[in-house]
Write an enzyme that holds these catalytic residues in place. Structure first.
Site, PDB file in Angstrom:
ATOM      1  CG  ASP A  97       2.936  -2.018   8.921  1.00 57.16           C
ATOM      2  OD1 ASP A  97       3.361  -3.148   8.653  1.00 57.16           O
ATOM      3  OD2 ASP A  97       3.174  -1.196   7.969  1.00 57.16           O
TER       4      ASP A  97
ATOM      5  CG  ASP B 289       6.845  -2.407   9.738  1.00 58.46           C
ATOM      6  OD1 ASP B 289       7.296  -2.850   8.944  1.00 58.46           O
ATOM      7  OD2 ASP B 289       6.454  -1.056   9.658  1.00 58.46           O
TER       8      ASP B 289
ATOM      9  CB  THR C 126      -2.017   7.220  -3.164  1.00 60.65           C
ATOM     10  OG1 THR C 126      -1.365   5.721  -3.016  1.00 60.65           O
ATOM     11  CG2 THR C 126      -1.113   8.222  -3.718  1.00 60.65           C
TER      12      THR C 126
ATOM     13  NE  ARG D  98      -2.471   0.907   3.729  1.00 60.34           N
ATOM     14  CZ  ARG D  98      -3.214   1.258   4.643  1.00 60.34           C
ATOM     15  NH1 ARG D  98      -4.409   1.404   4.549  1.00 60.34           N
ATOM     16  NH2 ARG D  98      -2.456   2.025   5.510  1.00 60.34           N
TER      17      ARG D  98
HETATM   18  C1  PRP Z   1      -0.766  -4.163   4.616  1.00 62.95           C
HETATM   19  C2  PRP Z   1      -1.662  -5.221   4.917  1.00 62.95           C
HETATM   20  C3  PRP Z   1      -2.598  -5.258   3.681  1.00 62.95           C
HETATM   21  C4  PRP Z   1      -2.866  -3.905   3.530  1.00 62.95           C
HETATM   22  C5  PRP Z   1      -4.183  -3.463   3.771  1.00 62.95           C
HETATM   23  O1  PRP Z   1       0.154  -4.363   3.881  1.00 62.95           O
HETATM   24  O2  PRP Z   1      -0.993  -6.320   5.265  1.00 62.95           O
HETATM   25  O3  PRP Z   1      -1.984  -5.995   2.567  1.00 62.95           O
HETATM   26  O4  PRP Z   1      -1.848  -2.994   4.305  1.00 62.95           O
HETATM   27  O5  PRP Z   1      -4.604  -2.159   3.588  1.00 62.95           O
HETATM   28  P1  PRP Z   1      -5.616  -1.789   2.528  1.00 62.95           P
HETATM   29  O6  PRP Z   1      -6.838  -2.657   2.908  1.00 62.95           O
HETATM   30  O7  PRP Z   1      -6.089  -0.363   2.760  1.00 62.95           O
HETATM   31  O8  PRP Z   1      -5.184  -2.083   1.100  1.00 62.95           O
HETATM   32  P2  PRP Z   1       1.480  -3.241   3.448  1.00 62.95           P
HETATM   33  O9  PRP Z   1       1.084  -2.344   2.378  1.00 62.95           O
HETATM   34  O10 PRP Z   1       1.630  -2.529   4.844  1.00 62.95           O
HETATM   35  O11 PRP Z   1       2.326  -4.265   3.108  1.00 62.95           O
HETATM   36  P3  PRP Z   1       3.436  -5.122   4.039  1.00 62.95           P
HETATM   37  O12 PRP Z   1       2.645  -6.621   3.947  1.00 62.95           O
HETATM   38  O13 PRP Z   1       4.492  -5.602   2.862  1.00 62.95           O
HETATM   39  O14 PRP Z   1       3.836  -4.713   5.132  1.00 62.95           O
HETATM   40  N1  URA Z   2      -1.926  -2.073   7.175  1.00 61.39           N
HETATM   41  C1  URA Z   2      -1.460  -2.630   8.552  1.00 61.39           C
HETATM   42  O1  URA Z   2      -0.494  -3.420   8.300  1.00 61.39           O
HETATM   43  N2  URA Z   2      -2.421  -2.247   9.654  1.00 61.39           N
HETATM   44  C2  URA Z   2      -3.532  -1.380   9.317  1.00 61.39           C
HETATM   45  O2  URA Z   2      -3.918  -1.088  10.326  1.00 61.39           O
HETATM   46  C3  URA Z   2      -3.786  -0.871   8.013  1.00 61.39           C
HETATM   47  C4  URA Z   2      -3.025  -1.355   6.921  1.00 61.39           C
END
Ligand code: PRP
Ligand code: URA
Length: 212
Positions: free
Chosen positions: A203, A206, A110, A106
């Protein structure tokens, strides 16, 4: 067979206790990972409900009797990265599952999903059942992007499993993909101004990988 378009919130004392451990900002990755796996295992049990079965014969030490085999190719598709933390929960139940990968992150400014990696099984997508997994359903952008991608590849049966959903994400997935059931441990209160789930757990990637 497909579940009706719906949201299943799995309620259980162990789920409530484990979700609390995951929400706690003091929980280190060393504890977060096994607790996530335990909670995901309970969710996976529900996410695999009503999979089609076929009757087979089995010979017990006593006599021949009827038994069952799962009658669909299960394909687990984690949304990278955080979805990787949920794969083992499914493969514990379905060791023969194929595993596809969808890399979507994400964009921090944006909040829109960006695809960066795809590797799906070359066969069986159209006939199989995909368990799309990601701990967080926030705006729903990543999940909808992944579901669109899978449908464009011919997938007909998709179930989405997450730990925590925001009402906004649930609504978006349900509106765009009413055929995709959502299995979760919680639908939280809302999204904040950074599109993080409130109260959420922060997150997820993380916290799983210790990169925060
Ligand atoms: C997080 C989570 C989802 C997304 C959810 O991933 O694991 O994939 O955000 O958000 P949304 O419903 O608004 O799209 P992130 O983009 O942080 O990537 P990561 O798994 O690599 O940490
Ligand atoms: N992605 C995450 O990992 N946590 C949130 O709360 C939203 C998006």
């Amino acid at each position: 067979m497909q579940l009706p378009a719906s949201v299943t919130i799995v309620e259980h004392p162990v789920v409530a206790r484990d979700l609390t451990i995951l929400r706690n900002k003091e929980t280190p990755s060393a504890v977060f990972r096994p607790v996530l796996n335990r909670l995901a295992t309970i969710l996976a049990y529900h996410a695999l409900d009503k999979l089609p079965l076929k009757k087979v014969s089995v010979e017990t030490p006593i006599q021949l009797t009827d038994g069952f085999e799962i009658d669909t190719q299960v394909i687990v598709v984690p949304i990278l990265r955080a979805g990787l933390g949920l794969v083992h929960a499914i493969t514990q139940f379905i060791p023969e599952a194929k595993i596809g990968h969808l890399g979507i992150y994400r964009d921090e400014a944006t909040h829109k999903p960006v695809e960066y990696y795809v590797n799906l099984p070359k066969t069986g997508l159209a006939e199989g059942t995909v368990l799309l997994v990601d701990p967080m359903l926030a705006t729903g952008g990543s999940a909808c992007d992944a579901i669109n991608y899978l449908k464009n590849k011919g997938v007909k049966r998709i179930r989405f499993m997450c730990l925590i959903a925001a009402p906004e994400g649930v609504e978006r997935v349900q509106q765009s993909h009413p055929d995709v059931p959502i299995i979760t441990a919680s639908v939280d209160e809302k999204l904040n101004e950074n599109a993080y789930i409130v109260p959420g757990l922060g997150d997820a990637g993380d916290r799983i990988f210790g990169t925060g």
